[in-house]
Structures are given as C-alpha cells and as structure tokens.
Design a protein around this motif. Structure first.
Motif, PDB file in Angstrom:
ATOM      1  N   MET A 224      15.370 123.233  48.387  1.00 20.28           N
ATOM      2  CA  MET A 224      14.659 123.856  47.254  1.00 20.28           C
ATOM      3  C   MET A 224      14.010 125.151  47.715  1.00 20.28           C
ATOM      4  SD  MET A 224      11.620 122.193  44.950  1.00 20.28           S
ATOM      5  CE  MET A 224      10.791 123.152  43.686  1.00 20.28           C
ATOM      6  N   THR A 225      13.875 126.101  46.792  1.00 16.67           N
ATOM      7  CA  THR A 225      13.190 127.343  47.122  1.00 16.67           C
ATOM      8  C   THR A 225      11.690 127.122  47.179  1.00 16.67           C
ATOM      9  OG1 THR A 225      13.280 127.861  44.775  1.00 16.67           O
ATOM     10  CG2 THR A 225      14.968 128.826  46.162  1.00 16.67           C
ATOM     11  N   HIS A 226      10.988 128.104  47.721  1.00 16.51           N
ATOM     12  CA  HIS A 226       9.549 127.940  47.974  1.00 16.51           C
ATOM     13  C   HIS A 226       8.744 129.024  47.292  1.00 16.51           C
ATOM     14  CE1 HIS A 226      10.206 125.055  51.348  1.00 16.51           C
ATOM     15  NE2 HIS A 226      11.347 125.682  51.366  1.00 16.51           N
ATOM     16  N   TRP A 227       7.472 128.732  47.065  1.00 12.10           N
ATOM     17  CA  TRP A 227       6.507 129.717  46.589  1.00 12.10           C
ATOM     18  C   TRP A 227       5.761 130.258  47.808  1.00 12.10           C
ATOM     19  CZ3 TRP A 227       4.219 129.415  41.257  1.00 12.10           C
ATOM     20  CH2 TRP A 227       4.932 128.560  40.418  1.00 12.10           C
ATOM     21  N   PHE A 228       5.683 131.587  47.922  1.00  6.36           N
ATOM     22  CA  PHE A 228       4.878 132.181  48.991  1.00  6.36           C
ATOM     23  C   PHE A 228       4.071 133.328  48.393  1.00  6.36           C
ATOM     24  CE2 PHE A 228       6.252 129.797  52.439  1.00  6.36           C
ATOM     25  CZ  PHE A 228       7.627 129.738  52.514  1.00  6.36           C
ATOM     26  N   GLY A 229       2.736 133.081  48.230  1.00  6.39           N
ATOM     27  CA  GLY A 229       1.846 134.137  47.773  1.00  6.39           C
ATOM     28  C   GLY A 229       2.249 134.770  46.460  1.00  6.39           C
ATOM     29  N   GLY A 230       2.893 133.987  45.589  1.00  5.63           N
ATOM     30  CA  GLY A 230       3.249 134.496  44.279  1.00  5.63           C
ATOM     31  C   GLY A 230       4.644 135.075  44.222  1.00  5.63           C
ATOM     32  N   SER A 231       5.289 135.342  45.379  1.00  2.00           N
ATOM     33  CA  SER A 231       6.653 135.849  45.384  1.00  2.00           C
ATOM     34  C   SER A 231       7.557 134.803  45.997  1.00  2.00           C
ATOM     35  CB  SER A 231       6.750 137.130  46.214  1.00  2.00           C
ATOM     36  OG  SER A 231       5.935 138.125  45.655  1.00  2.00           O
TER      37      SER A 231
ATOM     38  N   ALA B 146       4.312 117.662  47.112  1.00  2.00           N
ATOM     39  CA  ALA B 146       4.843 116.735  48.098  1.00  2.00           C
ATOM     40  C   ALA B 146       4.753 117.362  49.485  1.00  2.00           C
ATOM     41  CB  ALA B 146       6.294 116.392  47.783  1.00  2.00           C
ATOM     42  N   ALA B 147       4.120 116.653  50.406  1.00  2.00           N
ATOM     43  CA  ALA B 147       4.006 117.131  51.788  1.00  2.00           C
ATOM     44  C   ALA B 147       5.313 116.874  52.535  1.00  2.00           C
ATOM     45  CB  ALA B 147       2.849 116.436  52.492  1.00  2.00           C
ATOM     46  N   GLU B 148       5.412 117.408  53.726  1.00  2.00           N
ATOM     47  CA  GLU B 148       6.646 117.285  54.489  1.00  2.00           C
ATOM     48  C   GLU B 148       6.987 115.843  54.811  1.00  2.00           C
ATOM     49  OE1 GLU B 148       8.824 119.247  58.417  1.00  2.00           O
ATOM     50  OE2 GLU B 148       6.745 119.731  57.923  1.00  2.00           O
ATOM     51  N   ASP B 149       5.977 114.991  54.946  1.00  2.00           N
ATOM     52  CA  ASP B 149       6.241 113.591  55.252  1.00  2.00           C
ATOM     53  C   ASP B 149       6.572 112.772  54.003  1.00  2.00           C
ATOM     54  OD1 ASP B 149       3.825 113.395  53.963  1.00  2.00           O
ATOM     55  OD2 ASP B 149       2.763 112.425  55.626  1.00  2.00           O
ATOM     56  N   GLY B 150       6.627 113.429  52.869  1.00  2.00           N
ATOM     57  CA  GLY B 150       6.996 112.740  51.645  1.00  2.00           C
ATOM     58  C   GLY B 150       5.841 112.223  50.825  1.00  2.00           C
ATOM     59  N   SER B 151       4.633 112.285  51.348  1.00  2.00           N
ATOM     60  CA  SER B 151       3.482 111.812  50.581  1.00  2.00           C
ATOM     61  C   SER B 151       3.106 112.836  49.515  1.00  2.00           C
ATOM     62  CB  SER B 151       2.290 111.556  51.510  1.00  2.00           C
ATOM     63  OG  SER B 151       1.904 112.757  52.147  1.00  2.00           O
ATOM     64  N   VAL B 152       2.491 112.322  48.449  1.00  2.00           N
ATOM     65  CA  VAL B 152       2.117 113.171  47.325  1.00  2.00           C
ATOM     66  C   VAL B 152       0.617 113.387  47.312  1.00  2.00           C
ATOM     67  CG1 VAL B 152       2.027 113.318  44.804  1.00  2.00           C
ATOM     68  CG2 VAL B 152       4.080 112.448  45.935  1.00  2.00           C
ATOM     69  N   ARG B 153       0.219 114.610  47.105  1.00  2.00           N
ATOM     70  CA  ARG B 153      -1.187 114.944  46.913  1.00  2.00           C
ATOM     71  C   ARG B 153      -1.380 115.392  45.474  1.00  2.00           C
ATOM     72  NH1 ARG B 153       0.356 113.972  52.204  1.00  2.00           N
ATOM     73  NH2 ARG B 153      -1.424 114.197  53.626  1.00  2.00           N
ATOM     74  N   LEU B 154      -2.453 114.940  44.875  1.00  2.00           N
ATOM     75  CA  LEU B 154      -2.830 115.367  43.535  1.00  2.00           C
ATOM     76  C   LEU B 154      -4.075 116.225  43.646  1.00  2.00           C
ATOM     77  CD1 LEU B 154      -2.887 115.342  40.430  1.00  2.00           C
ATOM     78  CD2 LEU B 154      -4.126 113.161  40.573  1.00  2.00           C
TER      79      LEU B 154
ATOM     80  N   ALA C  12      -2.931 125.135  45.097  1.00  2.00           N
ATOM     81  CA  ALA C  12      -2.628 123.794  45.583  1.00  2.00           C
ATOM     82  C   ALA C  12      -1.739 123.839  46.824  1.00  2.00           C
ATOM     83  CB  ALA C  12      -1.954 122.983  44.481  1.00  2.00           C
ATOM     84  N   LEU C  13      -0.752 124.711  46.815  1.00  2.00           N
ATOM     85  CA  LEU C  13       0.145 124.802  47.970  1.00  2.00           C
ATOM     86  C   LEU C  13      -0.596 125.324  49.205  1.00  2.00           C
ATOM     87  CD1 LEU C  13       3.401 126.210  46.308  1.00  2.00           C
ATOM     88  CD2 LEU C  13       2.893 123.846  46.976  1.00  2.00           C
ATOM     89  N   ALA C  14      -1.571 126.197  48.994  1.00  2.00           N
ATOM     90  CA  ALA C  14      -2.367 126.675  50.124  1.00  2.00           C
ATOM     91  C   ALA C  14      -3.238 125.567  50.696  1.00  2.00           C
ATOM     92  CB  ALA C  14      -3.247 127.851  49.689  1.00  2.00           C
ATOM     93  N   GLU C  15      -3.660 124.631  49.840  1.00  2.00           N
ATOM     94  CA  GLU C  15      -4.465 123.504  50.291  1.00  2.00           C
ATOM     95  C   GLU C  15      -3.633 122.500  51.077  1.00  2.00           C
ATOM     96  OE1 GLU C  15      -7.844 122.372  49.757  1.00  2.00           O
ATOM     97  OE2 GLU C  15      -8.151 124.516  49.470  1.00  2.00           O
ATOM     98  N   VAL C  16      -2.347 122.429  50.794  1.00  2.00           N
ATOM     99  CA  VAL C  16      -1.449 121.494  51.482  1.00  2.00           C
ATOM    100  C   VAL C  16      -0.283 122.307  52.045  1.00  2.00           C
ATOM    101  CG1 VAL C  16      -0.157 119.327  51.311  1.00  2.00           C
ATOM    102  CG2 VAL C  16      -2.083 119.749  49.757  1.00  2.00           C
ATOM    103  N   PRO C  17      -0.473 122.945  53.187  1.00  2.00           N
ATOM    104  CA  PRO C  17       0.566 123.808  53.753  1.00  2.00           C
ATOM    105  C   PRO C  17       1.878 123.055  53.959  1.00  2.00           C
ATOM    106  CG  PRO C  17      -1.516 124.116  54.903  1.00  2.00           C
ATOM    107  CD  PRO C  17      -1.698 122.919  54.010  1.00  2.00           C
ATOM    108  N   GLY C  18       2.969 123.736  53.671  1.00  2.00           N
ATOM    109  CA  GLY C  18       4.284 123.147  53.858  1.00  2.00           C
ATOM    110  C   GLY C  18       4.731 122.241  52.732  1.00  2.00           C
TER     111      GLY C  18
END
Length: 201
Positions: free
Chosen positions: A1-8, A89-97, A60-66
């Motif tokens: 999947m593609t990623h979000w980085f700083g809005g771009s 979803a974090a790299e280990d597969g766990s979900v953060r809300l 949210a993505l900045a709070e949970v890097p990767g």
C-alpha cells in the motif's frame, strides 16, 4: 500500500503486511473495539470542524510511526466537540485508535482496541497489501465543492474480496449524505448513492 508522508503521498510498498481490526459496523471490527455508546455523526457538526480529515490522519500517523491508516470518521460524543476517530495499523499488526479534536488537531486519547481477532487481522492485512490507491486519491475521485465535506473514509472488502475505499460526504444544505465505493487498486468509482444522514449504505 502507498503511504502518507507530511501531506504528500510517497509511493512505496509496505515492508510487511499490516493486519488490523477496523471500524465498527462497516469493517472487520470486533465488538469490544466498539464498546460503549457510539458517538454521533451529524452534518450540523461540520461547521464546527476546523481540522480536515487529512490533517487528522497525518497527526495520527505521526503519533504511531510506521503505521498505515485504515479508517477515519467524524463523530461528536455527548457534551464534547467534534472529533476524528482515526484507526491505524502498526507494523506488528496491532491497531491503535486515536481521537483527534476536529477543532484544533490535538490528540485527545490513544488506545488499543481489545480482542483483535487473528482472522480479522489476516483479512485486513490482505486488503492493506493489495491497496494501491491512497485515501486522499479516492476522495479526489468523488469530492467537489458542492458535494459536501468528508466525514468518513474506510478500507473495506469489495467485489471478489478486492479492497475498496468507502468515502462518506455530508452536505449541510439541503441536509443529505453521499456514499461512494472506490476501487483501491484502479481508483474506479464502483458505487455512488445519496440519502438521508445515518441511512444505510
């Protein structure tokens, strides 16, 4: 999947699949992840929103890097202002809300939904790995100024178990809601409906 980085968006495949249990009622969620009375989503909340969905996602993505975003929803809990509920979803597969204030962008709470099922994580991992279209790209396929404001986005199962982005736009006057399904691989618009807020998609 593609990623979000700083809005771009930066094009990159994930190093590993990112399983997740997703949003209550629409995705691969567990009941415990949605415990308690659900907050309300109303078009009349939209005038109070100062922070758009994409800024809430970046927060949210900045709070949970990767991590990868799997859903974002606008809600207003009783006696509180509007909030963005962002699941990543974090790299280990766990979900953060994460609950992000829609007025100033502050992170209000951060939690880990309980009882994330193995099967649900495996299915979501397949969806995330197959997705090629960014959420904001899906929104760009359907959003126009007269079409209202984004109030929810979620990655879901589509035809033949392929990934689709579900996009919800709320219009204030006249009050109505538009629901769209966008192919998360080709970006084709698969479905478009209009109805009363809170109606069935």
């Amino acid at each position: 999947m593609t990623h979000w980085f700083g809005g771009s968006p930066a094009r990159a495949r994930t190093a590993s699949v990112l399983p997740a249990a997703l949003v209550c009622g629409t995705l691969l969620a567990t009941a415990s992840a949605c415990a308690g009375p659900p907050p309300e989503r109303r078009p009349e909340v939209l005038p109070e929103v100062e922070v758009p969905y994409d800024r809430a996602v970046r927060t949210a993505l900045a709070e949970v890097p990767g991590s990868e975003v799997v859903s974002v929803q606008l809600r207003r809990a009783p006696d509180q202002g509007p909030q963005w509920l962002v699941r990543v979803a974090a790299e280990d597969g766990s979900v953060r809300l994460l609950r992000v204030a829609a007025t100033d962008g502050r992170v209000l709470t951060r939690s880990i939904p309980a009882e994330q099922s193995t099967d649900g994580q495996a299915r979501t991992a397949a969806l995330v790995a197959a997705a090629r279209v960014l959420p904001e790209e899906a929104v760009g396929k359907v959003k126009r100024p007269e079409f209202g404001k984004v109030s929810a986005i979620a990655l879901e199962d589509g035809p033949d178990d392929s990934p689709v982005w579900s996009v919800t736009l709320d219009v204030i006057a006249p009050v109505r809601t538009r629901w769209y399904k966008i192919d998360a691989v080709t970006s084709d618009v698969l479905d478009a409906r209009t109805g009363a807020p809170g109606g069935h998609r």
